[in-house]
Scaffold this motif. Structure first.
Motif, PDB file in Angstrom:
ATOM      1  N   ARG A   1       0.854  -1.180   0.000  1.00  0.00           N
ATOM      2  CA  ARG A   1       0.000   0.000   0.000  1.00  0.00           C
ATOM      3  C   ARG A   1       0.897   1.239   0.000  1.00  0.00           C
ATOM      4  NH1 ARG A   1      -2.722  -3.618  -1.111  1.00  0.00           N
ATOM      5  NH2 ARG A   1      -4.760  -4.235  -0.280  1.00  0.00           N
ATOM      6  N   ALA A   2       0.654   2.111  -0.972  1.00  0.00           N
ATOM      7  CA  ALA A   2       1.475   3.320  -1.126  1.00  0.00           C
ATOM      8  C   ALA A   2       2.955   2.956  -1.181  1.00  0.00           C
ATOM      9  CB  ALA A   2       1.190   4.309   0.006  1.00  0.00           C
ATOM     10  N   ASN A   3       3.277   1.906  -1.927  1.00  0.00           N
ATOM     11  CA  ASN A   3       4.657   1.415  -2.031  1.00  0.00           C
ATOM     12  C   ASN A   3       5.288   1.822  -3.354  1.00  0.00           C
ATOM     13  OD1 ASN A   3       2.889  -0.252  -3.403  1.00  0.00           O
ATOM     14  ND2 ASN A   3       4.052  -2.114  -3.016  1.00  0.00           N
ATOM     15  N   LEU A   4       5.031   3.047  -3.723  1.00  0.00           N
ATOM     16  CA  LEU A   4       5.556   3.609  -4.970  1.00  0.00           C
ATOM     17  C   LEU A   4       5.869   5.077  -4.733  1.00  0.00           C
ATOM     18  CD1 LEU A   4       5.852   3.933  -8.130  1.00  0.00           C
ATOM     19  CD2 LEU A   4       3.367   4.261  -8.157  1.00  0.00           C
ATOM     20  N   VAL A   5       7.068   5.506  -5.121  1.00  0.00           N
ATOM     21  CA  VAL A   5       7.446   6.925  -5.028  1.00  0.00           C
ATOM     22  C   VAL A   5       8.065   7.345  -6.346  1.00  0.00           C
ATOM     23  CG1 VAL A   5       7.766   6.922  -2.525  1.00  0.00           C
ATOM     24  CG2 VAL A   5       9.684   6.357  -4.002  1.00  0.00           C
ATOM     25  N   TRP A   6       7.834   8.591  -6.714  1.00  0.00           N
ATOM     26  CA  TRP A   6       8.379   9.149  -7.954  1.00  0.00           C
ATOM     27  C   TRP A   6       8.521  10.654  -7.782  1.00  0.00           C
ATOM     28  CZ3 TRP A   6       5.173  10.961 -12.584  1.00  0.00           C
ATOM     29  CH2 TRP A   6       6.015  11.350 -13.642  1.00  0.00           C
ATOM     30  N   ARG A   7       9.681  11.145  -8.125  1.00  0.00           N
ATOM     31  CA  ARG A   7       9.925  12.578  -8.077  1.00  0.00           C
ATOM     32  C   ARG A   7      10.281  13.024  -9.490  1.00  0.00           C
ATOM     33  NH1 ARG A   7      10.802  15.677  -3.711  1.00  0.00           N
ATOM     34  NH2 ARG A   7       9.347  14.165  -2.837  1.00  0.00           N
ATOM     35  N   PRO A   8       9.327  13.603 -10.229  1.00  0.00           N
ATOM     36  CA  PRO A   8       9.590  13.952 -11.637  1.00  0.00           C
ATOM     37  C   PRO A   8      10.751  14.916 -11.825  1.00  0.00           C
ATOM     38  CG  PRO A   8       7.239  14.043 -11.133  1.00  0.00           C
ATOM     39  CD  PRO A   8       7.949  13.898  -9.837  1.00  0.00           C
ATOM     40  N   ASP A   9      10.939  15.834 -10.878  1.00  0.00           N
ATOM     41  CA  ASP A   9      12.004  16.819 -11.083  1.00  0.00           C
ATOM     42  C   ASP A   9      13.386  16.197 -10.966  1.00  0.00           C
ATOM     43  OD1 ASP A   9      11.838  18.275  -7.732  1.00  0.00           O
ATOM     44  OD2 ASP A   9      11.545  16.228  -8.482  1.00  0.00           O
ATOM     45  N   THR A  10      13.553  15.169 -10.150  1.00  0.00           N
ATOM     46  CA  THR A  10      14.862  14.523 -10.022  1.00  0.00           C
ATOM     47  C   THR A  10      14.926  13.199 -10.763  1.00  0.00           C
ATOM     48  OG1 THR A  10      14.195  13.358  -8.009  1.00  0.00           O
ATOM     49  CG2 THR A  10      15.144  15.562  -7.758  1.00  0.00           C
ATOM     50  N   GLY A  11      13.789  12.668 -11.173  1.00  0.00           N
ATOM     51  CA  GLY A  11      13.769  11.388 -11.868  1.00  0.00           C
ATOM     52  C   GLY A  11      13.856  10.188 -10.960  1.00  0.00           C
ATOM     53  N   PHE A  12      13.833  10.404  -9.650  1.00  0.00           N
ATOM     54  CA  PHE A  12      13.927   9.266  -8.721  1.00  0.00           C
ATOM     55  C   PHE A  12      12.614   8.476  -8.744  1.00  0.00           C
ATOM     56  CE2 PHE A  12      15.643   6.899  -5.292  1.00  0.00           C
ATOM     57  CZ  PHE A  12      14.582   6.589  -4.452  1.00  0.00           C
ATOM     58  N   PHE A  13      12.738   7.182  -8.987  1.00  0.00           N
ATOM     59  CA  PHE A  13      11.579   6.314  -9.094  1.00  0.00           C
ATOM     60  C   PHE A  13      11.888   5.009  -8.348  1.00  0.00           C
ATOM     61  CE2 PHE A  13       7.797   4.547 -10.763  1.00  0.00           C
ATOM     62  CZ  PHE A  13       8.063   3.264 -11.220  1.00  0.00           C
ATOM     63  N   ALA A  14      11.034   4.652  -7.397  1.00  0.00           N
ATOM     64  CA  ALA A  14      11.270   3.459  -6.581  1.00  0.00           C
ATOM     65  C   ALA A  14       9.938   2.786  -6.269  1.00  0.00           C
ATOM     66  CB  ALA A  14      12.010   3.814  -5.292  1.00  0.00           C
ATOM     67  N   TYR A  15      10.008   1.482  -6.150  1.00  0.00           N
ATOM     68  CA  TYR A  15       8.839   0.688  -5.772  1.00  0.00           C
ATOM     69  C   TYR A  15       9.337  -0.553  -5.032  1.00  0.00           C
ATOM     70  CZ  TYR A  15      10.153  -1.887 -10.031  1.00  0.00           C
ATOM     71  OH  TYR A  15      10.828  -2.587 -10.987  1.00  0.00           O
ATOM     72  N   THR A  16       8.438  -1.384  -4.595  1.00  0.00           N
ATOM     73  CA  THR A  16       8.825  -2.562  -3.820  1.00  0.00           C
ATOM     74  C   THR A  16       8.398  -3.830  -4.540  1.00  0.00           C
ATOM     75  OG1 THR A  16       6.789  -2.796  -2.523  1.00  0.00           O
ATOM     76  CG2 THR A  16       8.445  -1.235  -1.722  1.00  0.00           C
ATOM     77  N   CYS A  17       9.184  -4.855  -4.294  1.00  0.00           N
ATOM     78  CA  CYS A  17       8.854  -6.198  -4.765  1.00  0.00           C
ATOM     79  C   CYS A  17       9.333  -7.162  -3.693  1.00  0.00           C
ATOM     80  CB  CYS A  17       9.514  -6.489  -6.104  1.00  0.00           C
ATOM     81  SG  CYS A  17       9.067  -8.113  -6.787  1.00  0.00           S
ATOM     82  N   GLY A  18       8.391  -7.734  -2.971  1.00  0.00           N
ATOM     83  CA  GLY A  18       8.761  -8.606  -1.867  1.00  0.00           C
ATOM     84  C   GLY A  18       9.430  -7.817  -0.763  1.00  0.00           C
ATOM     85  N   CYS A  19      10.653  -8.218  -0.409  1.00  0.00           N
ATOM     86  CA  CYS A  19      11.389  -7.509   0.643  1.00  0.00           C
ATOM     87  C   CYS A  19      12.456  -6.589   0.064  1.00  0.00           C
ATOM     88  CB  CYS A  19      12.018  -8.524   1.600  1.00  0.00           C
ATOM     89  SG  CYS A  19      13.178  -9.666   0.808  1.00  0.00           S
ATOM     90  N   LEU A  20      12.357  -6.284  -1.226  1.00  0.00           N
ATOM     91  CA  LEU A  20      13.341  -5.443  -1.891  1.00  0.00           C
ATOM     92  C   LEU A  20      12.746  -4.084  -2.219  1.00  0.00           C
ATOM     93  CD1 LEU A  20      14.802  -7.995  -4.471  1.00  0.00           C
ATOM     94  CD2 LEU A  20      15.753  -7.384  -2.253  1.00  0.00           C
ATOM     95  N   VAL A  21      13.599  -3.072  -2.137  1.00  0.00           N
ATOM     96  CA  VAL A  21      13.284  -1.750  -2.677  1.00  0.00           C
ATOM     97  C   VAL A  21      13.994  -1.647  -4.025  1.00  0.00           C
ATOM     98  CG1 VAL A  21      13.450   0.739  -2.364  1.00  0.00           C
ATOM     99  CG2 VAL A  21      13.032  -0.743  -0.397  1.00  0.00           C
ATOM    100  N   VAL A  22      13.224  -1.461  -5.067  1.00  0.00           N
ATOM    101  CA  VAL A  22      13.775  -1.394  -6.422  1.00  0.00           C
ATOM    102  C   VAL A  22      13.793   0.057  -6.866  1.00  0.00           C
ATOM    103  CG1 VAL A  22      13.574  -2.222  -8.788  1.00  0.00           C
ATOM    104  CG2 VAL A  22      12.822  -3.678  -6.886  1.00  0.00           C
ATOM    105  N   VAL A  23      14.959   0.560  -7.157  1.00  0.00           N
ATOM    106  CA  VAL A  23      15.130   1.914  -7.681  1.00  0.00           C
ATOM    107  C   VAL A  23      15.460   1.784  -9.157  1.00  0.00           C
ATOM    108  CG1 VAL A  23      16.369   4.089  -7.479  1.00  0.00           C
ATOM    109  CG2 VAL A  23      15.931   2.694  -5.441  1.00  0.00           C
ATOM    110  N   GLU A  24      14.622   2.335 -10.010  1.00  0.00           N
ATOM    111  CA  GLU A  24      14.755   2.108 -11.451  1.00  0.00           C
ATOM    112  C   GLU A  24      14.864   3.432 -12.194  1.00  0.00           C
ATOM    113  OE1 GLU A  24      12.162  -0.803 -12.952  1.00  0.00           O
ATOM    114  OE2 GLU A  24      12.355  -0.224 -15.036  1.00  0.00           O
ATOM    115  N   ASP A  25      15.741   3.417 -13.176  1.00  0.00           N
ATOM    116  CA  ASP A  25      15.860   4.548 -14.086  1.00  0.00           C
ATOM    117  C   ASP A  25      14.820   4.358 -15.184  1.00  0.00           C
ATOM    118  OD1 ASP A  25      18.696   6.279 -15.582  1.00  0.00           O
ATOM    119  OD2 ASP A  25      16.553   6.434 -16.030  1.00  0.00           O
ATOM    120  N   LEU A  26      13.842   5.260 -15.234  1.00  0.00           N
ATOM    121  CA  LEU A  26      12.759   5.102 -16.191  1.00  0.00           C
ATOM    122  C   LEU A  26      13.219   5.253 -17.637  1.00  0.00           C
ATOM    123  CD1 LEU A  26       9.865   6.976 -14.358  1.00  0.00           C
ATOM    124  CD2 LEU A  26      10.174   4.519 -14.640  1.00  0.00           C
TER     125      LEU A  26
END
Length: 1852
Positions: free
Chosen positions: A1201-1226
């Motif tokens: 729940r609410a396990n997604l963050v994105w900051r358009p001005d910096t391009g930071f994008f992260a979400y979760t999968c299981g017990c991992l935090v995945v930071v991805e370059d879009l």
């Protein structure tokens, strides 16, 4: 004369000089203020904690007011928006103290034998339900104490004992009088109009300005309303409206309509109506009811006369109403109703806590009669089997020596020695810790355990409770009466651990007086025994560890002096006794070292010291020596002295009788356990003894015979079984014994003890003298009752036995175990034998119970819980063929959590019903043939029914939940004309001090049994055929009992939250009837009939509840504590819970009274159930030497729940999968992976400066709290690790200035914590009393945050000087415009707007400055879980899968219009439908684009400008079963339980193609080799759970072929080397060979039949080296640890067995073990011990070795966890590599000599076979069920449930 001085009225405040506070007391915020309305001094009592702010008269609870006026007048005014409580302690003529309470905290009327709770409800004009509205008026509350006791409890009023006025109110004074005053009429008016009423005295009158009406300014409430005595026609003649006075107190029902929502009919309701509404009188409509005699003062009368002298017909139901109307439309009415009760002679003997049924309001005669039990109560406790509970040291002789008194947990038993008849004293709610009986045998004292200890004083002859009071110490360990019976001494420890001795004066008990504390003394000395001297009641003695003290009471002080023990000062003394009168001044004391000291208590010196020693020589006749020895003595636990002998009980199990000179042993008796107490009878001829093994008996000295009176279990009883022909009962207990009892004598017949294993279940054979018992080891044994021996033992189970049942015809026996196995036995022969064993058919999470496995009465059907915990299966009892499977979780579609079955019971056949008790506290009655729900019964709280039993005739249903036993009139159906009632509510009986484990009817159906802490036998008072109801109710009398006072339970447990009051058993019918009442005007929904419409929710609806504003302070450094740092002081203990869950005070941090239920909101995170646990001690590789590097993660956790963050001005994008935090370059798709969480991540939050990311995961099995990690975003490392919440973290949020982080716990935690980001320390923690669904900081004020749930809770942060934070809370309810539902989401808009989404799809807008909701509109059809606002746009997402964009630019202007705002100015601009419920969303500030996450595991890119949604991240939503690669490794395919086959690009992990099959699971997968047809043609074969095999064409993205080579689920697939043949295996062990072009199956191999095929692999090899011909070499591995290797040439239809491997494993000899074809065990964790049943085995893994064609690599086979290398040439195992756990997946690298192995312990091990090195890798949050190397050996794919991790192999 006592009444004269109180006439004509008495000002209580003036008489007791309240202003001086000498004879009264005040606590908390109590002050004298001047009221502007009354223009006089009044007392203001206020505070958020009602129990801590009060005025009490008299000063202490041991004193009495002694006011005998019939009427009590309370002149008070409720404070606006606050709650108040009024407690009255009223004494009856039989000296019973009854508490009568009135409060707007109460939600419904509740009644027990010693407590009446009346709700005071302020209806209209309120901002919150039940809370006084802002215009609350001064009220004259007139209470007729005489009628209240007579009508509700059939007791006679004596006097008013005490009053407590609790916050929040203004009170002018209290008055008592025998006259009924009319406060609205002055003396002058009464004389002028010649009214037959008594005007109010001038002193009591409220001032009324000239020209105004009294009713315009004030409120008058008479309760009960019939006590007004003013006929309505007389009032009308005088020009007053009929509502100004009540009517005659008729004892016949007067149904009336009541405005919705329906309230409890006994409530005092204040309603505010429209002044213009005309008032109409609703006339009473009496109905004839069965007559019930009512007696008073022990004299039966045939009618009841009212105070005015009018005789009225008696009735079991009393209803009276009253109204007061004024010109402004304010109406006050009181209504009451009585349930049918037994006559007076039986009422005092009602079982303890017998709660009255809910009123059958306005139901008509026929419906009411159908809903009534005859008689009521229908059960009577006949006897108990058990002894002790808290301890086994208390057993007393009666003075005549004819009976013994002993406790059985919460029941006190008087057992007659000769007749063995029992007399029971009922009323304690916890285990009895001490007993004492006075010398005359007229007064019995008992104390119950748990702080603070409650004491009861009983009239021993009548069984009535004379007094109930709380001691100032914790559990009392000893009680002792003086010889005269006027003094009672008790010993315990206070809250500081100091020993405290108390002395009560009980001389006035029975004469209207009370027990008064005369003296209290503290001592540092230990006290194990205490006794009052028989020759001087002012002298006492005590002994304990290292001390013997003598006490004396003089001048109200209790003092003690230690005896000089000399060299014995270090002994541990256990008991003492005063010597006989002729012995002078001797005190005998015994010790644990075997010493017996004779002390001269007058000179305080030791006379003699003796020691009991063991025999030095077995032939020596005596063990006693009078000289001291250095050897160990025999520990003496108790002694008792008579005129000539001293009885000694020791821990060696002997009772010895000595002369007083201790010269030799006179008699000795050996017991089965250590003796804990001995008592010589008054005549000295019998010696009573008790043992720690639960035995109670006596030694008859003249006959030298020992008789056992009572035998009992020493631990809770788990299950029972009854025998039909012999009247026997069998029980199993946690004390590792199986006992058989005689139901007539209640004596034990057999005792089977098995110290090594615990019995779990028991069942009698229907016709043979045998019974069966199941044990924790998995053994099932048959016992012979004739030979008292074990006949046969079966060990076909590997887990603990959870269920045992025999068919009524005696043919079959069935057993189930904790590993899901069902066994069937042939029990017709004396030695039963095993017929069938079916694996994985029974729920593995089921608790041992006699109700999880049941057989129908005709022996044809068998029902059990399984295969999953949500389903119930019905099978044929003979063949075990499945006939029906019912998914219980689907019965309640509106429920917030999945329902699961708890207990089962077959009904009588016909009609053939199956009763299922569910975890949602309901009983579903199903048709056993079709599974259709026939009816439902609501069990109410506190817990689900753990056991069910239905009488043979189907009339009575018996259920057990927690400590209560419920009996339902099951045969009664609702009347066709009665649409508001269903099955009548049950009668509830309590008495057990621990949860009831099982219930059953006796074979003759005349009694019933309940077991838990002890064995209770109840008589069923069934009415005799042909007898009228009157004769039945006056039939047999119940044993003498005393009811339990609710105060006792409240004082003991409510404040700490340990449990609810034992008497307050929730008894709710499935549909509550509308509540009756009379209103001056026509209520809403009134249609002119006697039945008001019931369109609104009843008072139990939690959505109507609201709470007060409370001050929430910082928690004192303890996790999980309450909102206030409040300690449990005595004044807090009387607090009652708020009806809607918000306490009137701050929570005190204890456990809740009931287990928390999942809130009705999908916003709450629920971690997916995992049977696995993380491994410990991993062999992690050194940094830089890893052979695997995590490259990519495929999937998104849609469960978060609410396990997604994105900051358009910096391009930071992260979400979760299981017990991992995945930071991805879009842009590039490159991923970073932040590891560290041990469990599934629930939510994320990004700071406003995008420098810190907060993530939270659930609590692991090795941790004490959830884990919160703070990540440094630029560095990608963990900055800080936090922990505070117990279960899950639901939400995270940063303050606008990023100084604070707020964390919100889930529904099992409900804790809100604030963290300082500067120090990463906890600055505040608050326990929220109800579920909160969302939290957010105010963007314009960092000192405020808002939570939403049942209302809007605004928390103001108050900073202290030391940097700590307090929270000041204000709560606003959900407005009617929002439907009154719960708020599920929130976001802030333009200043000062707050948008909230509701659970029913509304969006409401709040003005945060005004604190009001001014606008609401229907935004969706389902719950809105996501709200985002920026500028003039609002985005809403719901569980209906819809994402909507709203134009809200006009909302700020609508705010200025206030209540005139309309939602027509809000426009829906865009709408998108996605693939699942919306759980996460982030948008750009312009709101034109964003990213949204759904429960389907998909992240979508949303473009509102284009109106499109594009998949960014996609994954499976359920378990991944296989991964297959294309030959060129450019693509891979995965399959899942969700029925999908997905094709991915290996380089980018992007989803390319998805094939979906509905309602089926795809279990296996294979990609065709290059040689298949043309190289450009690529096919994927997939096997499904219905036996289908589908072939998909990848280039054409279409289904090429569908065939059914199997009838069972496919579990493995493999293409031949040339791709022209497909080999498939199924769950039944069959292997089929088919042509993929034609779909024809041309060969079926059944060599592995009986076990599922786990692995199939085919390779192109020359087979000549192995002695076989063929072009392909392929293998098959099955779940029974067998592997076969075959050589084949399919073009020539040739197939030859090359080798057959059977690995050792424990086998089942002589038993046919088959896995049921309909049984499934998805996601079952592997066994870590060698199992027997195939379904319990780890998967059999086998593969050809890529680097050595002659080797076969196997795992999961054999007894030990290891990897086995088998040589096909040498036909033997050539190498074994041990593993830490059993492998559940395996893959061999085609390149290097590497083996990847996955374990259920959430780790992957990479094994280098060339060097023997191992490396372990973590990253999964569940069992790693899949490992696959890519063909190039450069990538490794691993899967755990739905997440797929892609590893790069770096060390090739």
């Amino acid at each position: 004369m006592a009444r004269v001085w109180q006439q004509p009225f008495l000002n209580v405040f003036r008489h007791f000089k309240v202003d001086e506070w000498k004879r009264s007391t005040k606590e908390g915020d109590v002050a004298a203020v001047t009221d502007k309305t009354l223009k006089c001094t009044v007392y203001r009592v206020r505070g958020s904690v009602s129990a801590s702010n009060y005025i009490q008269l008299p000063k202490t609870s041991t004193q009495s007011l002694g006011l005998n006026g019939r009427y009590l007048y309370v002149l008070f005014r409720p404070l606006p928006a606050k709650h108040f409580v009024i407690h009255l302690d009223v004494s009856t003529e039989d000296s019973q103290v009854i508490r009568v309470s009135f409060s707007n905290l109460f939600k419904e009327f509740k009644s027990t034998a010693t407590w009446l709770q009346f709700p005071f409800v302020c209806e209209a004009g309120t901002t919150r339900e039940g809370v006084a509205f802002p215009g609350a008026r001064w009220t004259c509350l007139q209470l007729d104490l005489h009628d209240i006791l007579l009508v509700y409890l059939h007791r006679c009023y004596s006097h008013l004992k005490g009053v407590r006025l609790c916050a929040s109110m203004l009170v002018r004074s209290l008055y008592t009088s025998d006259l009924s005053f009319d406060p609205a009429i002055t003396v002058a008016e009464a004389r002028r109009a010649k009214l037959p009423v008594t005007p109010i005295p001038r002193e009591m009158a409220f001032p009324v300005p000239k020209g105004e009406s009294w009713h315009d300014r004030y409120v008058h409430i008479r309760f009960p309303s019939g006590s007004s005595h003013v006929p309505s026609e007389l009032v009308q003649k005088s020009g007053f409206p009929p509502e100004a006075a009540g009517h005659m107190p008729w004892l016949l029902p007067s149904p009336a309509a009541c405005s919705k929502p329906a309230r409890d009919p006994r409530a005092l309701v204040v309603q505010k109506h429209d002044p213009t509404t005309a008032s109409r009188w609703a006339p009473a409509m009496p109905r004839p009811l069965p007559e019930v005699r009512v007696s008073c003062e022990r004299s039966e009368v045939s009618s009841v006369a009212d105070p005015g002298g009018c005789s009225q017909e008696p009735s079991a139901w009393v209803e009276t109403t009253e109204e007061h109307a004024a010109s402004d439309g304010l109406h006050v009415f009181a209504h009451q109703a009585m349930d049918p009760t037994a006559p007076e002679d039986a009422a005092p003997h009602e079982p303890p806590g017998r709660k009255q049924n809910l009123p059958e309001a306005a139901l008509g005669k026929k419906c009411f009669q159908e809903r009534s039990f005859l008689p009521d109560p229908i059960l009577r406790l006949k006897g108990v089997i058990g002894f002790g509970g808290h301890s086994t040291k208390w057993a007393l002789w009666t003075p005549d020596g004819a009976a013994v008194v002993y406790p059985c947990h919460a029941v006190i038993v008087v057992l007659h020695i000769e007749t063995r008849e029992q007399r029971l004293f009922l009323g304690h709610t916890e285990k009895v810790s001490a007993l004492a009986l006075d010398g005359s045998g007229s007064l019995l004292a008992s104390a119950q355990a748990w702080p603070h200890s409650m004491l009861r004083l009983w009239d021993f002859h009548t069984g009535s409770c004379l007094a109930l009071f709380r001691s100032p110490v914790h559990t009392i360990c000893s009680l002792s009466f003086s010889s005269s019976g006027e003094l009672l001494c008790g010993v315990g420890k206070d809250r500081h651990g100091r020993t405290t001795v108390l002395v009560w004066d009980v001389a006035q008990l029975g004469r209207g007086g009370e027990a008064v504390i005369l003296a209290k003394a503290h001592s540092d000395a230990d006290v194990q025994a205490f006794q009052v001297a028989f020759f001087d009641e002012a002298r006492m003695a005590s002994c304990g560890r290292g001390s013997v003290r003598l006490w004396r009471l003089r001048g109200g002080a209790l003092r003690s002096c230690a005896v000089d023990l000399g060299e014995h000062h270090a002994l541990e003394f256990t008991d003492l006794a005063f010597g006989p009168a002729q012995d002078g001044h001797t005190l005998y004391v015994c010790s644990r070292s075997g010493h017996i000291l004779e002390i001269d208590h007058q000179h305080m010196a030791v006379r003699h010291a003796r020691r009991l020693l063991p025999l030095q020589n077995p032939r020596d006749p005596l063990a006693q020596k009078q000289t001291f020895s250095l050897g160990p003595g025999i520990a003496i636990s108790s002694l008792s002295v008579s005129r000539s002998v001293c009885a000694v009980g020791s821990e060696d199990g002997y009772l010895r009788l000595w002369p007083l000179d201790f010269s030799s042993v006179l008699l000795e008796a050996e017991h089965e356990g250590p003796v804990t107490s001995v008592h010589v009878s008054p005549g000295g001829l019998r010696v009573l003894s008790t043992t720690s093994s639960g035995h109670l008996g006596f030694l008859d000295v003249p006959s030298q015979a020992y008789s056992v009176l009572v035998r009992s279990h020493t631990a809770p009883v788990l299950a029972l079984a009854t025998e039909r022909s012999r009247g026997q009962l069998a029980t199993v207990s946690q004390d590792h014994t199986v006992r058989v009892w005689d139901l007539v004598t209640l004596q034990q017949l057999y005792d089977f003890a098995l110290p090594e294993e615990a019995p779990r279940a028991v069942a009698f054979h229907p016709t043979q003298p045998t019974f069966f018992c199941g044990f924790s080891s998995g053994a099932v044994r048959s016992f012979s009752l004739e030979a008292a021996e074990v006949l046969v033992e079966h060990r076909c189970h590997r887990g603990a036995i959870t269920g045992l049942a025999t068919s009524p015809d005696g043919r079959f026996l069935f057993s189930t175990c904790s590993r899901g196995t069902l066994a069937q036995y042939h029990s017709g022969a004396p030695r039963c034998r095993v017929l069938r064993v079916a694996a994985n058919v029974v729920c593995q999470e089921a608790c041992p119970s006699s109700s999880v496995l049941v057989v129908s009465g005709d022996s044809r059907l068998l029902a059990f819980v399984g295969p999953s915990k949500y389903t119930v299966s019905v099978v044929d009892a003979a063949s075990l063929d499945e006939l029906l499977r019912v998914d219980v979780s689907a019965l309640d579609l509106a429920g917030s959590c999945l329902d699961s079955p708890v207990a089962l019971c077959f009904g009588s056949s016909p009609p053939g019903h199956l009763l299922v008790s569910t975890s949602s506290n309901t009983i579903a009655v199903l048709d056993a043939r079709s599974g259709r729900v026939v009816r439902e019964l609501s069990c109410g709280r506190p817990a689900a029914c753990a056991s069910l039993a239905l009488s043979a005739d189907g009339r009575f249903l018996l259920t057990a939940a927690e400590r209560a036993v419920r009996l339902w009139d099951y045969a009664v159906q609702a009347s066709p004309s009665c649409q508001v009632c269903a099955t009548p509510p049950p009668q509830v009986y309590i008495g057990h001090s621990e949860p009831v484990r099982a219930v059953a009817f006796t074979p003759d159906q005349q009694q019933l049994l309940s077991v838990g802490d002890a064995i209770f036998l109840w008589d069923i008072l069934v009415p005799r055929e042909g007898c009228p109801p009157e004769s039945v109710q006056g039939a047999p009398g119940a044993p003498l009992t005393c009811e339990a006072d609710p105060d006792a339970e409240q004082l003991e447990g409510v404040a700490s939250g340990a449990r609810g009051p034992l008497q307050q058993v929730s008894v709710s019918p499935p549909a509550l009837p509308p509540r009756p009442g009379l209103c001056a005007g026509p209520p809403e929904g009134f249609d002119g009939t006697l039945f008001p419409s019931d369109e609104s929710h009843g008072p139990e609806d939690p959505r109507q509840a609201s709470g007060p504003s409370v001050m929430v302070q910082k928690e004192a450094g303890r996790a999980g504590e309450g909102a206030c740092g409040v300690t449990g002081s005595p004044r807090d203990l009387g607090r009652r819970p708020h009806p809607c869950g918000w306490p009137s005070a701050c929570s005190t941090g204890g456990a809740r009274a009931w287990p928390p239920a999942h809130p009705n909101s999908y916003r709450h995170f629920t971690a997916r159930y995992k049977a696995s646990s993380p491994a410990q001690g991993l062999s992690l590789p050194p940094a830089g030497d890893e052979q695997l590097r995590l490259k990519a993660v495929v999937g998104y956790n849609g469960n978060g729940r609410a396990n997604l963050v994105w900051r358009p001005d910096t391009g930071f994008f992260a979400y979760t999968c299981g017990c991992l935090v995945v930071v991805e370059d879009l842009h590039s798709g490159a991923q970073q992976h932040w590891l560290g969480h041990p469990e599934e991540i629930s939510t994320l939050a990004l700071s406003h400066d995008a420098q810190v990311l907060a993530s939270a995961s659930g609590r692991s099995s090795a941790a004490s709290c959830c884990q919160i990690r703070l990540w440094d975003v630029p560095r990608g490392s963990c900055r800080q690790l936090l922990g505070h919440h117990d279960t899950v973290v639901q939400a995270l949020a940063f303050s606008p200035d990023d100084r604070l982080l707020v964390t919100l716990g889930g529904y099992g935690d409900d804790t809100l914590a604030l963290w300082s980001m500067a120090t990463c320390e906890l600055v505040s923690s608050t326990h929220l009393p109800e579920p909160v669904h969302g939290v957010a900081f105010n963007p314009w004020d960092a000192g405020k945050l808002t939570c939403v749930g049942r209302g809007v809770l605004t928390l103001q942060l108050l900073w202290g000087r030391a940097g700590d934070v307090s929270l000041q809370a204000h709560r606003e309810p959900v407005p009617k415009e929002a439907g009154g539902w719960e708020l599920s989401s929130l976001c802030y808009g333009a200043t000062p707007l707050l948008y909230c989404g509701s659970s029913e799809g509304q969006v409401c807008v709040w003005d945060t400055r005004a604190g009001r909701c001014f606008l609401a509109w229907e935004a969706d059809d389902g719950e809105i879980g996501v709200l985002l606002c920026s500028g003039t746009w609002l985005v809403s997402g719901s569980n209906t899968r819809r994402l909507r964009l709203w134009a809200v630019g006009a909302v700020p202007e609508l705010r200025r219009r206030g209540s005139g705002a309309r939602s027509s100015s809000v426009f829906l601009e865009r709408e998108l439908t996605l693939d699942g419920a919306i759980v996460s969303a982030v948008f750009h500030d312009s709101m034109d684009m964003g990213v949204v996450g759904t429960t389907a595991g998909t992240l979508w890119y949303i473009s509102w400008a284009e109106g499109t949604s594009t998949r960014l991240i996609s994954g499976h939503r359920s378990k991944v079963n296989e991964v297959a690669f294309s030959p060129d490794e450019s693509h891979c395919a995965t399959c899942s339980d969700d029925g999908s086959v997905r094709v991915w690009c290996v380089a980018s992990t992007e989803l390319l193609i998805q094939f979906q099959v509905l309602n089926q699971s795809c279990l296996c997968l294979a990609w065709s080799p290059l040689s298949c047809r043309r190289p450009e043609e690529q096919y994927v074969a997939a096997g499904y759970s219905d036996g289908a095999l589908r072939i998909f064409s990848i280039p054409r993205t279409a289904v090429e072929l569908k065939m059914y080579p199997h009838a069972a689920a496919l579990t493995a697939l493999a293409f031949s080397a040339d791709g022209q043949t497909i080999v498939s295996g199924d769950k039944d062990g069959l292997v089929a060979v088919s042509h993929p072009c034609t779909g024809m199956t041309f060969r079926v191999l059944s060599d592995h039949r009986g076990a599922p095929i786990c692995t199939l692999q085919s390779t192109r090899k020359e087979c000549g080296d192995f002695g076989a011909e063929g072009t392909d070499l392929w293998l098959a591995a099955s779940g029974d640890q067998r592997v076969s290797v075959w050589a084949s040439d399919w073009l020539r239809d040739h197939c030859e067995l090359v080798d057959w491997l059977s690995f050792p494993a424990p086998g089942l000899t002589g038993v046919s073990v088959l896995a049921a074809p309909w049984a499934r065990c998805p996601g079952r964790p592997p066994c870590t011990v060698p199992p027997q049943a195939p379904g319990c085995l780890p998967p059999s893994l086998a593969a050809f070795c890529p680097w050595d064609p002659a080797l076969l690599v196997c795992a999961g086979l054999g007894v030990h966890p290891e990897v086995v290398f088998y040589s096909l040439r040498q036909k033997q195992v050539v190498e074994k590599i041990p593993l830490p756990f059993f492998a559940v997946s395996m893959s061999l690298s085609p390149g290097a000599h590497l083996v990847a192995i996955g374990f259920s312990e959430r780790m992957v091990r990479l094994l280098d076979c060339s060097s023997g090195a191992v490396q372990d890798f973590a990253g999964h949050d569940d069992s790693v069920q899949l490992c696959r190397f890519a063909p190039s050996a450069q990538l490794l794919f691993t899967a755990a449930y739905s997440e797929i991790l892609v590893w790069e192999v770096t060390g090739r």
